[in-house]
Design a protein around this motif. Structure first.
Motif, mmCIF file in Angstrom:
data_model
loop_
_atom_site.group_PDB
_atom_site.id
_atom_site.type_symbol
_atom_site.label_atom_id
_atom_site.label_comp_id
_atom_site.label_asym_id
_atom_site.label_seq_id
_atom_site.Cartn_x
_atom_site.Cartn_y
_atom_site.Cartn_z
ATOM 1 N N ALA A 69 0.548 -1.117 -0.174
ATOM 2 C CA ALA A 69 -0.010 -0.229 0.047
ATOM 3 C C ALA A 69 0.935 1.292 0.012
ATOM 4 C CB ALA A 69 -0.977 -0.014 1.352
ATOM 5 N N TRP A 124 -0.308 4.347 0.965
ATOM 6 C CA TRP A 124 -0.546 5.064 2.242
ATOM 7 C C TRP A 124 0.801 4.806 3.262
ATOM 8 C CZ3 TRP A 124 -3.807 8.169 5.587
ATOM 9 C CH2 TRP A 124 -4.827 8.715 4.892
ATOM 10 N N PRO A 164 -3.154 1.727 -3.917
ATOM 11 C CA PRO A 164 -3.219 3.166 -3.216
ATOM 12 C C PRO A 164 -3.135 2.996 -1.708
ATOM 13 C CG PRO A 164 -4.818 2.968 -4.856
ATOM 14 C CD PRO A 164 -4.097 1.780 -4.929
ATOM 15 N N GLY A 165 -4.203 2.267 -0.981
ATOM 16 C CA GLY A 165 -4.043 2.058 0.410
ATOM 17 C C GLY A 165 -4.283 0.388 0.637
ATOM 18 N N SER A 166 -4.448 0.206 2.065
ATOM 19 C CA SER A 166 -4.490 -0.938 2.798
ATOM 20 C C SER A 166 -5.765 -1.566 2.244
ATOM 21 C CB SER A 166 -4.480 -0.985 4.237
ATOM 22 O OG SER A 166 -3.095 -0.764 4.533
ATOM 23 N N PHE A 167 -6.719 -0.919 2.179
ATOM 24 C CA PHE A 167 -8.259 -1.296 1.815
ATOM 25 C C PHE A 167 -8.061 -1.996 0.279
ATOM 26 C CE2 PHE A 167 -12.578 -1.676 2.477
ATOM 27 C CZ PHE A 167 -13.145 -1.719 1.234
ATOM 28 N N GLU A 168 -7.089 -1.739 -0.425
ATOM 29 C CA GLU A 168 -7.009 -2.402 -1.697
ATOM 30 C C GLU A 168 -6.145 -3.419 -1.759
ATOM 31 O OE1 GLU A 168 -6.832 1.096 -1.233
ATOM 32 O OE2 GLU A 168 -9.084 1.199 -2.068
ATOM 33 N N ILE A 200 -2.845 3.586 10.347
ATOM 34 C CA ILE A 200 -2.592 4.344 11.723
ATOM 35 C C ILE A 200 -3.788 5.123 12.247
ATOM 36 C CG2 ILE A 200 -1.119 6.285 12.882
ATOM 37 C CD1 ILE A 200 1.022 5.699 10.724
HETATM 38 N N1 LIG Z 1 -5.887 6.133 6.282
HETATM 39 C C1 LIG Z 1 -5.130 4.891 5.902
HETATM 40 C C2 LIG Z 1 -5.577 4.470 4.557
HETATM 41 N N2 LIG Z 1 -6.895 5.005 4.075
HETATM 42 C C3 LIG Z 1 -7.162 4.478 2.627
HETATM 43 C C4 LIG Z 1 -7.912 3.144 2.414
HETATM 44 O O1 LIG Z 1 -6.733 2.405 2.725
HETATM 45 C C5 LIG Z 1 -8.410 3.176 0.993
HETATM 46 O O2 LIG Z 1 -7.264 3.467 0.094
HETATM 47 C C6 LIG Z 1 -9.273 4.257 0.794
HETATM 48 O O3 LIG Z 1 -10.395 4.241 1.648
HETATM 49 C C7 LIG Z 1 -9.944 4.208 -0.618
HETATM 50 O O4 LIG Z 1 -10.491 2.968 -0.802
HETATM 51 N N3 LIG Z 1 -5.037 3.624 4.199
HETATM 52 C C8 LIG Z 1 -3.735 2.891 4.689
HETATM 53 O O5 LIG Z 1 -3.309 1.941 4.059
HETATM 54 N N4 LIG Z 1 -3.431 3.510 5.843
HETATM 55 C C9 LIG Z 1 -4.102 4.404 6.444
HETATM 56 O O6 LIG Z 1 -3.611 4.765 7.672
#
Ligand SMILES: Nc1c(NC[C@H](O)[C@H](O)[C@H](O)CO)[nH]c(=O)[nH]c1=O
Ligand SMILES: CC(=O)[C@@H](O)COP(=O)(O)O
Length: 163
Positions: free
Chosen positions: A29, A31, A63-67, A92
């Motif tokens: 990720a 982020w 992009p982020g952990s959610f992906e 975090i």
């Molecule tokens: N706040 C953090 C995120 N937020 C982004 C989500 O992972 C995701 O990309 C977004 O909600 C769009 O789908 N991601 C992290 O990896 N770490 C964080 O602290």
């Protein structure tokens, strides 16, 4: 056992399988990139140290952990011969409940992908209260969770290949 009682990079007491026959993907990720970059380097270096060939390591930023979940599903569907997928991220705690939703979604998501494909999908995601805790676990005083994730991938790939 809490991380402060077991260094994330200490595997001197255990046998690590040879990785020369394995093809492994690392999804990372973006982020908190300084942290996840350190996790990635730890995982990559550990795989190479234990024999995985450079050409057999597939690296994929998201992009982020959610992906991480979607990326693991796509890789296991489209990449032939993958032995494991390592998912690296750093979540975090902020001011809202968003942290809780992401952490639960990622943990459940990558678990389900691994079960669906009968392949090891490794949870190398830091879920910390603050940045210092993340720094401590990405090559700091508690070791590197990327190292731990790579070792876990090697052990589980060996398990799946020899059971
Ligand atoms: N706040 C953090 C995120 N937020 C982004 C989500 O992972 C995701 O990309 C977004 O909600 C769009 O789908 N991601 C992290 O990896 N770490 C964080 O602290
Ligand atoms: C884990 C997150 O999404 C979090 O860092 C975002 O911060 P906030 O909860 O203050 O919006």
């Amino acid at each position: 056992m809490a991380t402060h009682l077991k260094n994330l990079s200490d595997f001197s007491h255990t046998t690590i399988p040879d990785g020369s026959g394995f093809k492994i993907a690392i999804v990372v990720a973006e982020w908190n990139a300084k942290i996840t970059g350190a996790l990635y380097q730890g995982a990559y270096n550990t795989l190479i140290k234990h024999g995985v060939k450079e050409e057999n390591i597939i690296s994929a930023p998201v992009p982020g952990s959610f992906e991480l979940t979607a990326a693991a599903e796509i890789l296991l569907t489209q990449q032939v011969g993958l032995h494991a997928v390592i998912c690296l991220g750093c979540v975090i705690q902020g001011d809202t409940k968003h942290f809780d939703f992401i952490c639960e979604a990622v943990a459940n998501g990558i678990t389900n992908v691994g079960i669906k494909h009968s392949k090891p999908v490794i949870f190398g995601v830091l879920t910390t209260n603050d940045e210092q805790q993340a720094i401590d676990r990405a090559g700091g005083k508690h070791g590197n969770k990327g190292d731990e994730a790579a070792i876990t991938a090697l052990k589980m790939a060996h398990f799946a290949a020899t059971i």
